[in-house]
Structure formats: structure tokens, C-alpha cells
Design an enzyme around this catalytic site. Sequence first.
Site, mmCIF file in Angstrom:
data_model
loop_
_atom_site.group_PDB
_atom_site.id
_atom_site.type_symbol
_atom_site.label_atom_id
_atom_site.label_comp_id
_atom_site.label_asym_id
_atom_site.label_seq_id
_atom_site.Cartn_x
_atom_site.Cartn_y
_atom_site.Cartn_z
ATOM 1 N N CYS A 77 0.819 -1.215 0.000
ATOM 2 C CA CYS A 77 0.000 0.000 0.000
ATOM 3 C C CYS A 77 0.853 1.265 0.000
ATOM 4 C CB CYS A 77 -0.947 -0.006 1.197
ATOM 5 S SG CYS A 77 -0.128 -0.259 2.776
ATOM 6 N N HIS A 84 -1.642 0.692 6.832
ATOM 7 C CA HIS A 84 -2.226 0.893 5.496
ATOM 8 C C HIS A 84 -2.128 2.363 5.130
ATOM 9 C CE1 HIS A 84 -4.630 0.447 1.944
ATOM 10 N NE2 HIS A 84 -5.463 1.382 2.372
ATOM 11 N N ASN A 107 -7.634 5.647 -2.548
ATOM 12 C CA ASN A 107 -7.316 4.471 -1.735
ATOM 13 C C ASN A 107 -7.176 3.249 -2.642
ATOM 14 O OD1 ASN A 107 -7.211 2.370 0.177
ATOM 15 N ND2 ASN A 107 -8.616 3.424 1.561
#
Length: 317
Positions: free
Chosen positions: A14, A119, A134
Site C-alpha cells: 500500500c 495501510h 485508496n
Amino acid sequence: MESIFHEKQEGSLCAQHCLNNLLQGEYFSPVELSAIAHQLDEEERMRMAEGGVQTEEYRTFLQQPSENMDDSGFFSIQVISNALRVWGLEIVLFNSREYQQLRIDPIHEKAFICNYKEHWFTVRKLGQQWFNLNSLLTGPELISDTYLALFLAQLQQEGYSIFVIQGNLPDCEADQILRIMRVEQQQRPKLIGEDEAQRLSVPQVSDTHIGDETPVDEDEEELRKALALSRQDIEVEDEEADLRRAIQLSMQGGSDPISPSAVVTAGSSHESGRSEKETLTAEELRRRRQAYFDRQQNAQASNTTGEGKDSGTKPNQ
């Protein structure tokens, strides 16, 4: 929306997705971020060695795993910060006292990166509109100016750390296009895998079809019908087995009536689920025997009718 670069989640990368979505291109790979992490590890090791390589603190430091990366693909804020410095960008903690004293409206910033439980994801302005990039989403999510401050406040309440990106971001196609036009989003993007999870959680309808659903294969439909019939056969199997034995006993006496003392006990060794055995009288036996014969005749009539309609198929064996 097609012009917006949106890298979707792969493994635990991520941090890579966050940086590339921020810069709007494939600027960083796991190998390049790992190199930055190893460089940070070496700098930390050299600082620890200044106190002596024979100290307990130094030996303990060498035994500990890296805080800048791990095998899953996680990278620390230090790695992200050093990667952004390559492009002349700096990060500032959004809720720090120094930044809050500036009283800057979030809509006047250019981008934010957010982190919660390892994250990372990006929120960036493209043209005159804000987007949630995202990597866990199936696509960019449009965020209105009026909702941006509330969105960031909600993230903070949920425990996210938010960092403001300061500096000039590299030019990108999406920013150029959205400067001269605005986009509208009719439906918000879902989380990756959300559709599949919902599909698995909804009970499958076997006997009815609604709307444009794909019809059930004919072979599967016939198999379900056969299973349903077999369950019905199992339910009456015990009763009919007992009845057949009772008929055989009753016919041993020819046409003579069965005496009241000649009783048949219904229930055999395969009926272990019954707690008590049922005793049938002669009259009850005759009624059941007649019912049994009626069922047999009806079954034969049905088979005959079916064979007449489907003469090209073989009868059931």
C-alpha cells in the site's frame, strides 16, 4: 475519470500504491522502496555503532527486525518521506500544533496521505476536485469540497494519522484535463472484493428466476428434482417395507380372514429412531394394504403415461 491513475492493492504494497497514486504514475517499485529502507537501516546502524559495537545496545539493535520495512511489503513513514524528497516534496503532520496554528482550509492544500494500522492511501486534488485514491477501492472516489474537512475529521476520529503534502507535485494528464472540466460520479466505488463477498453471502434461489438472472442449467434442475423425490422416497421407505412384509404374512392364510390374535408389529431393526413400536390390528392392516396397492397402481400408471410421451427415452432402471 479514466485519465486518473489509480493503482489497486497488491499484497501489502500500500505504501507503493500510495506514492504512485499521489504522483499519478508508476514512479516507485518495491525494489526502489526497499533500497531506501536499507539505506535508512544502515544510517541507523552507523549511529548506534558510534556508542561502541561491543555494547549491549548495539547487539540488541542488530537482532531486531527493520522498522523501515518487512517481508510483507510494508514501508515506514521514513521511507515514504525520503521517497518524496526525491521530488522536492515534504510532509507535515496534519494535526500537529505547528500546522493547526496556520489555520489553513484543507481545500487549499494539494494532497494528503493517510495511515492506519500499516495501510497507506492518498487523497489528492486533481484540477479543482478532490479524490480519494485508496488502493483498496475499485476506482477513484470523488470528494466534494464541503465534505473534505468532514472526511478528514472522520479519519482522525477513526485513528488515522494524516500528513499534508507540501511542494509542487509533478504534472499529470488527469490534472490538466480536470482543470478545464469537472466530473460527476453517479455511483461511489466499492471496496475490492465487496461484490464477491455480497454474492457469496446471498442465499441462492434454486426454483425461481428473478429479472435477468442466469437460468439454471437443465441438468442441474433435473438433479435437484431427483434429489427431492429421493428424499420423499426415503420418508415412506420404512412404512412401505413394513407394509410389504405385513401383506406377505396376511396372504399366507389365503382368503381366510386374519384373526384378531394374529397381529403384526410395525417397526424393524432399521427404525431405531422410534422409541416405541406400533401394533397394527387386522382392520388397520387391511386399510394400509389397500393404500399400498393404490400407490403401486398409480405409480405404474404414471410410468406408462411417461413412456408414451417420451418414447425415445429409456425407462428408469
